[in-house]
Design an enzyme around this catalytic site. Structure first.
Site, PDB file in Angstrom:
ATOM      1  N   HIS A   1      -0.222   4.848   7.188  1.00  0.00           N
ATOM      2  CA  HIS A   1       0.574   5.416   6.094  1.00  0.00           C
ATOM      3  C   HIS A   1       1.049   6.840   6.345  1.00  0.00           C
ATOM      4  CE1 HIS A   1      -2.329   2.434   4.422  1.00  0.00           C
ATOM      5  NE2 HIS A   1      -1.206   1.950   3.909  1.00  0.00           N
TER       6      HIS A   1
ATOM      7  N   SER B   1       0.809  -1.230   0.000  1.00  0.00           N
ATOM      8  CA  SER B   1       0.000   0.000   0.000  1.00  0.00           C
ATOM      9  C   SER B   1       0.836   1.270   0.000  1.00  0.00           C
ATOM     10  CB  SER B   1      -0.941   0.008   1.214  1.00  0.00           C
ATOM     11  OG  SER B   1      -0.207  -0.053   2.419  1.00  0.00           O
TER      12      SER B   1
ATOM     13  N   ASP C   1      -2.915   8.330   7.871  1.00  0.00           N
ATOM     14  CA  ASP C   1      -3.900   7.505   8.554  1.00  0.00           C
ATOM     15  C   ASP C   1      -3.170   6.590   9.543  1.00  0.00           C
ATOM     16  OD1 ASP C   1      -2.799   5.475   7.014  1.00  0.00           O
ATOM     17  OD2 ASP C   1      -4.536   5.220   5.717  1.00  0.00           O
TER      18      ASP C   1
END
Length: 369
Positions: free
Chosen positions: A329, A36, A326
């Site tokens: 990340h 991600s 978040d």
């Protein structure tokens, strides 16, 4: 007259040589394998995946401010490094508009949120691409390009391309450190890192066998300090064991890459490690222009951990002051610092026309608190 013609001939030759060099430089592209932290939209096309960044406020500081598949408010580290090197940003492999011509001009990004070095990593997210799966997709890409431009030209194209491999954190956070996974009781900290290195070594050799010669393998940051790890602690401090695992991974990864470069002819593999600078930013955020390094900019009030950023979430007042976007990340600005450190350590050179970074608004929209 003969002198003038000679000078003209020399000038034409120089211009021709420069044109060739410009053409060679402009056709350098990237193939990115990752999770991600590098995903630019693959997971948004995996309809059953629980690891997606399809909702506002993801992408708020990128382009038109709409969600684009990146798990941050702006750019990824790979975006920024590529921009600094003058390379085009490769589109997601699952992008419906992807064609052979786009691949030849831009490369491809296979990164998938929740993916890991190990096939079992992240299976709680239902759908994601592991590194082995990403390499399989790359093999399919090679077949497409070979059919398009022929065997010899295809081999040259892939040998001259740049490769990024950036996975590993999910293998710990969403595998080894969770008791629901078999690996958590099959290995100890040392043997699990050794298992990851054995697997990663096979994968890098596989990419080498497919023509990859210029490759950057990213290390792990202090993953014990991400907000998700902190909130699992009653004290709110970084998880020391998790950080030690990241350091062990980086040490072993650096040794692995050095060994591969020695043994694989014509390989130029580099290990990019920004652990120390990120740890210092987290420990001393004000020194680097941040004012928060322990909680996410996008959060759901006092409900923590809110594992993803959603439209009902509240945004911090100034996103450039937060290290984390978040629970998992980094923010765009933190990614820029990480990219700068990797560039500094590895000595990457500018290679063309830089892409302007997406501008970040000065303040959050009215939903901010």
């Amino acid at each position: 007259m003969e002198s003038i013609n000679t000078n003209m001939l020399v000038a034409i030759m120089i211009i021709s040589v420069l044109a060739i060099f410009m053409e060679l430089g402009s056709c350098k592209v990237q193939f990115i394998f990752g999770d991600s932290l590098s995903d630019v939209g693959n997971n948004k096309y995996l309809t059953r995946s629980l690891a997606t960044a399809n909702l506002p406020w993801y992408g708020i500081d990128f382009g038109n401010g709409m969600p684009n598949g990146r798990f941050t408010n702006g750019r990824t580290v790979a975006d920024i490094i590529g921009d600094r090197m003058g390379l085009p940003r490769p589109p997601a492999f699952l992008e419906p508009t992807l064609t052979e011509d786009i691949i030849l001009a831009n490369g491809v990004n296979y990164a998938s949120g929740g993916g890991g070095i190990l096939n079992d990593t992240g299976n709680l997210f239902i759908q994601r691409f592991s590194l082995y799966k990403q390499i399989e997709l790359f093999q399919g890409t090679q077949t497409l390009i070979q059919n398009k431009i022929g065997h010899n030209a295809s081999q040259k194209f892939f040998a001259e391309s740049n490769y990024v491999v950036a996975l590993g954190s999910n293998d710990f956070i969403n595998n080894y450190l969770l008791p629901v996974y078999r690996d958590s009781w099959t290995y100890n900290d040392n043997t699990f890192v050794a298992y990851l290195m054995e697997t990663l070594g096979k994968q890098l050799k596989l990419l080498y066998g497919l023509g990859a010669r210029q490759m950057t393998i990213f290390g792990l940051g202090p993953m014990g300090c991400i907000p998700l790890q902190r909130v699992l602690s009653t004290s709110g401090d970084c998880q020391d064991r998790t950080n030690k695992l990241a350091l062990s991974f980086n040490k072993a990864g650096n040794n692995l890459v050095a060994d591969l470069t020695k043994t694989l002819p014509n390989s130029n593999f580099k290990f990019g490690d920004a652990y120390e600078v990120v740890a210092d930013v987290i420990s001393h955020p004000v020194r680097y222009g941040f004012n928060n390094s322990d909680s996410p900019c996008c959060s759901f009030g006092r409900i923590r951990p809110a594992l993803t950023c959603i439209p009902a979430s509240s945004l911090c007042e100034d996103r450039s002051k937060y290290v984390f976007w978040d629970e998992y990340h980094p923010s765009d600005r933190a990614n820029e610092m990480i990219a700068t450190e990797i560039i500094r350590k590895l000595g990457f050179l500018y290679n063309g026309t830089n892409l302007a970074p997406s501008p970040a608004p000065a303040a959050a929209p009215s939903s901010g608190d």
